[in-house]
Design an enzyme around this catalytic site. Structure first.
Site, PDB file in Angstrom:
ATOM      1  N   ARG A 215       0.708  -1.137  -0.026  1.00 43.41           N
ATOM      2  CA  ARG A 215       0.061  -0.003   0.017  1.00 43.41           C
ATOM      3  C   ARG A 215       0.695   1.213  -0.036  1.00 43.41           C
ATOM      4  O   ARG A 215       2.133   1.198   0.573  1.00 43.41           O
ATOM      5  CB  ARG A 215      -0.872   0.197   1.416  1.00 43.41           C
ATOM      6  CG  ARG A 215      -2.146  -0.951   1.206  1.00 43.41           C
ATOM      7  CD  ARG A 215      -2.874  -1.125   2.169  1.00 43.41           C
ATOM      8  NE  ARG A 215      -3.414  -2.508   2.125  1.00 43.41           N
ATOM      9  CZ  ARG A 215      -4.380  -2.752   1.178  1.00 43.41           C
ATOM     10  NH1 ARG A 215      -5.050  -1.823   0.298  1.00 43.41           N
ATOM     11  NH2 ARG A 215      -4.807  -3.883   0.827  1.00 43.41           N
ATOM     12  N   GLY A 216       0.204   2.356  -0.648  1.00 41.39           N
ATOM     13  CA  GLY A 216       1.060   3.616  -0.502  1.00 41.39           C
ATOM     14  C   GLY A 216       1.608   4.002  -1.781  1.00 41.39           C
ATOM     15  O   GLY A 216       2.590   5.032  -1.865  1.00 41.39           O
ATOM     16  N   CYS A 217       1.405   3.079  -2.867  1.00 45.48           N
ATOM     17  CA  CYS A 217       1.949   3.496  -4.001  1.00 45.48           C
ATOM     18  C   CYS A 217       0.827   3.608  -5.113  1.00 45.48           C
ATOM     19  O   CYS A 217      -0.065   3.083  -5.171  1.00 45.48           O
ATOM     20  CB  CYS A 217       2.614   2.102  -4.590  1.00 45.48           C
ATOM     21  SG  CYS A 217       3.782   1.223  -3.513  1.00 45.48           S
ATOM     22  N   GLN A 218       1.174   4.643  -5.938  1.00 39.63           N
ATOM     23  CA  GLN A 218       0.069   4.908  -6.906  1.00 39.63           C
ATOM     24  C   GLN A 218       0.048   3.834  -7.937  1.00 39.63           C
ATOM     25  O   GLN A 218      -1.173   3.730  -8.330  1.00 39.63           O
ATOM     26  CB  GLN A 218       0.478   6.314  -7.692  1.00 39.63           C
ATOM     27  CG  GLN A 218      -0.516   6.940  -8.257  1.00 39.63           C
ATOM     28  CD  GLN A 218      -0.388   8.231  -8.758  1.00 39.63           C
ATOM     29  OE1 GLN A 218       0.207   8.303 -10.058  1.00 39.63           O
ATOM     30  NE2 GLN A 218      -0.529   9.393  -8.267  1.00 39.63           N
ATOM     31  N   SER A 219       1.196   3.142  -8.187  1.00 39.52           N
ATOM     32  CA  SER A 219       0.949   2.028  -9.211  1.00 39.52           C
ATOM     33  C   SER A 219       0.997   0.845  -8.311  1.00 39.52           C
ATOM     34  O   SER A 219       1.218   0.964  -7.294  1.00 39.52           O
ATOM     35  CB  SER A 219       2.111   2.075 -10.065  1.00 39.52           C
ATOM     36  OG  SER A 219       3.308   2.199  -9.518  1.00 39.52           O
TER      37      SER A 219
END
Ligand SMILES: Cc1ncc(COP(=O)(O)O)c(C=O)c1O
Lengths: 415, 144
Positions: free
Chosen positions: B56-60
């Site tokens: 979690r915490g990634c745009q991709s």
């Protein structure tokens, strides 16, 4: 796509406008900044920056309570600002204009003060698939408490709300329809006035999330026929963390306060507390006074420019982008709303939006990538997100050229 | 598993990335290099693209799987974005095939600073670097 519009660019002196926005005059990664993230937040003209600075330099004090000169000046500026914002949306009275920290807080205020206390089991709230999380999550949260149900209104592949489907959903169970005026993800301009008429007939109240609309054209809450209208200053060249909720007077009168504290009371005693009148009963605590001053300055600024010319100019930039996009085989526009406002959302085949966004940033071009706080919509269209270029009054045809040159370069690097 | 074909932490280590990146003076070459590094990541089988392996915490989307071989951690990572895959390669050049202790001792901030040539390695960007590093350190902590 509009061929006439391309051949005769509207006359709007964008270079004059640009001089009002000092932030635009800078280089990013060695290139002149191209700011195309206006749907996330607009830049501020000198008039707003100066009004806020001047308030803190000369007038700052707490409002509504002092007997001294500064408090009086601050109160006057604060209440004058309310008048300005209120007239901007053609509210019958500034009592109906409640200061909030933004659209999100405005919607939460209606959710907690009105919906949670009014709705119950069997009642329905309709929101569209296009909605920003700010117009979905508060309804889900209060529904979990009061037993109401949140139902999505279908959206066509063009990105337009399916009005037939809405008509089918509008029965006596529906107590509220909450829709955006303009979609921040696709730019769709929703036929909100028609939606209000339809909802009214079914006996439902209507809340309009106006965050993306107020920057583009004049909004008239009376003509729209809505019950609540929520918007933010920062999308309208004003400061962040500042916004307003407009509501019908009888509704606002009937609603209990949401936050308790100073400013919102009439008499406080341990045997019982009574509340202040509108709009103050919803404004607990020391408000964002400088924010209100900046908000009003932003509106005065917007009203000082050629708004119609500005709207045509933005439309021209959008049409140009759609045409250029159609000429780029790898580019796929997401949604093609019948009427769109300043937002061009797209994908580049074989790449992820974040790849494109990072490579544009290297070239000094600021766009937004991702789900745009509209995850249900992205899921609905089975998209990983989009790249979004959003235009404002100070963008130029050169910005569009830079965007497409930047996209060509990104595509070369990624293939 | 497929780690024998993973060059990161084997033939391509943190020093190599720092050295090669420092060699380019043009951002396009640097990004090309990072993107190409990403292409050298061994493919992650589709069935490993599960919710539990998602960071979690990634745009991709970024997935991570790990195993321990001879007391060294072996990571398989993947992303649906090219540049993020490149960033994964950069991170794995430092962390893959290392012991849990070495992972926890590694000064990642200094590494990123040395790679400062790329603004997008800044952990404050929405690239998920911070989340990736935190997850790898977590895995290392559990392996100690
Ligand atoms: C359509 C829409 N609704 C609501 C919001 C939330 O606005 P704010 O963050 O100012 O509360 C935004 C902005 O992000 C928006 O675009």
């Amino acid at each position: 796509m509009n061929a006439q519009q391309q051949s005769s660019a509207p006359v709007f002196d964008v270079n004059r406008i640009r001089q009002d926005f000092p932030i635009l005059d800078q280089e990013v990664n060695g290139h002149p900044l191209v700011y195309l993230d206006n749907a996330a937040s607009t830049q501020k003209p000198n008039a707003v920056i100066d009004a806020i600075a001047s308030y803190y330099r000369r007038d700052n004090a707490n409002v509504h309570r002092g007997v001294h000169a500064l408090s009086d000046r601050a109160t006057q500026a604060f209440e004058q600002a309310r008048e300005t914002v209120s007239q901007f949306i053609n509210s019958p009275s500034s009592r109906q204009l409640i200061w909030t920290s933004g659209t999100t807080a405005s919607i939460n205020l209606v959710a907690y003060s009105w919906a949670r206390n009014t709705l119950g089991k069997g009642d329905r709230i309709l929101v569209s698939w296009l909605e920003h999380h700010a117009d979905i999550v508060p309804w889900q949260m209060i529904s979990a408490q009061c037993g109401a149900e949140v139902i999505p209104i279908p959206v066509e592949t063009s990105g337009d709300i399916d009005l037939d489907a809405l008509a089918g959903l509008l029965d006596e169970r529906v107590k509220l329809v909450a829709v955006g005026h303009v979609s921040n993800a696709l730019g769709t301009v929703n036929p909100v006035s028609q939606i209000c008429t339809m909802a009214k007939k079914a006996g439902a109240k209507v809340l309009i999330d106006g965050a993306q609309a107020v920057a583009h054209w004049p909004v008239d809450v009376q003509a729209l026929g809505c019950d609540f209208y929520a918007f933010s200053a920062h999308k309208l060249f004003g400061p962040t963390g500042m916004g307003a909720l407009w509501g019908r007077e009888e509704l606002l009168e009937s609603m209990p306060p949401f936050l308790g504290g100073g400013e919102m009371i009439d008499q406080v005693s341990f045997s019982g507390t009574t509340f202040n009148t509108l709009p103050f009963k919803f404004e607990a605590g020391t408000p964002n006074i400088a924010g209100a001053v900046g908000f009003a300055a932003a509106i005065n600024y917007v009203q000082s420019i050629d708004r119609e010319g500005a709207a045509l100019h933005e439309e021209h930039l959008l049409n140009l982008s759609v045409q250029r996009g159609a000429d780029m085989p790898a580019l796929r526009r997401v949604g093609a709303p019948r009427h769109a406002a300043g937002i061009f959302s797209f994908l580049i085949d074989g790449t992820h939006p974040s790849d494109v966004g990072m490579l544009l940033d290297q070239q000094g071009i600021a766009v937004r990538t991702g789900h745009h706080c509209a995850q249900p919509l992205m899921e609905h269209f089975e998209l990983p997100g989009t790249v979004r270029a959003s235009y404002s009054i100070y963008n130029t045809v050169d910005d569009v050229d830079r965007l497409f040159a930047g996209l060509e370069k990104a595509l070369r690097l990624l293939s | 598993m497929s780690n024998s074909t993973n060059p990161f932490g084997y033939t391509i280590k943190a020093e190599d990335v720092i050295e090669t990146l420092g060699f380019f003076d043009d951002w396009e070459d640097r990004y090309k290099y990072i993107i190409d590094l990403g292409k050298e990541l061994p493919a992650m089988p589709e069935d490993l693209h599960t919710q539990e392996r998602l960071i979690r915490g990634c745009q991709s989307k970024v997935w991570i799987d790990s195993s321990v071989e001879n007391e060294r951690l072996q990571f398989t990572m993947d992303s649906d974005a090219f540049i993020v895959k490149g960033l994964i390669a950069v991170v794995l050049a430092a962390y893959n095939n290392a012991s849990a202790k070495d992972i926890l001792d590694f000064n990642i901030d200094e590494y990123f600073q040395q790679l400062d040539l790329m603004q997008h390695l800044s952990p404050t960007r929405g690239n998920g670097l911070q989340a990736m590093v935190a997850r790898i350190q977590d895995i290392a902590r559990n392996a100690v």
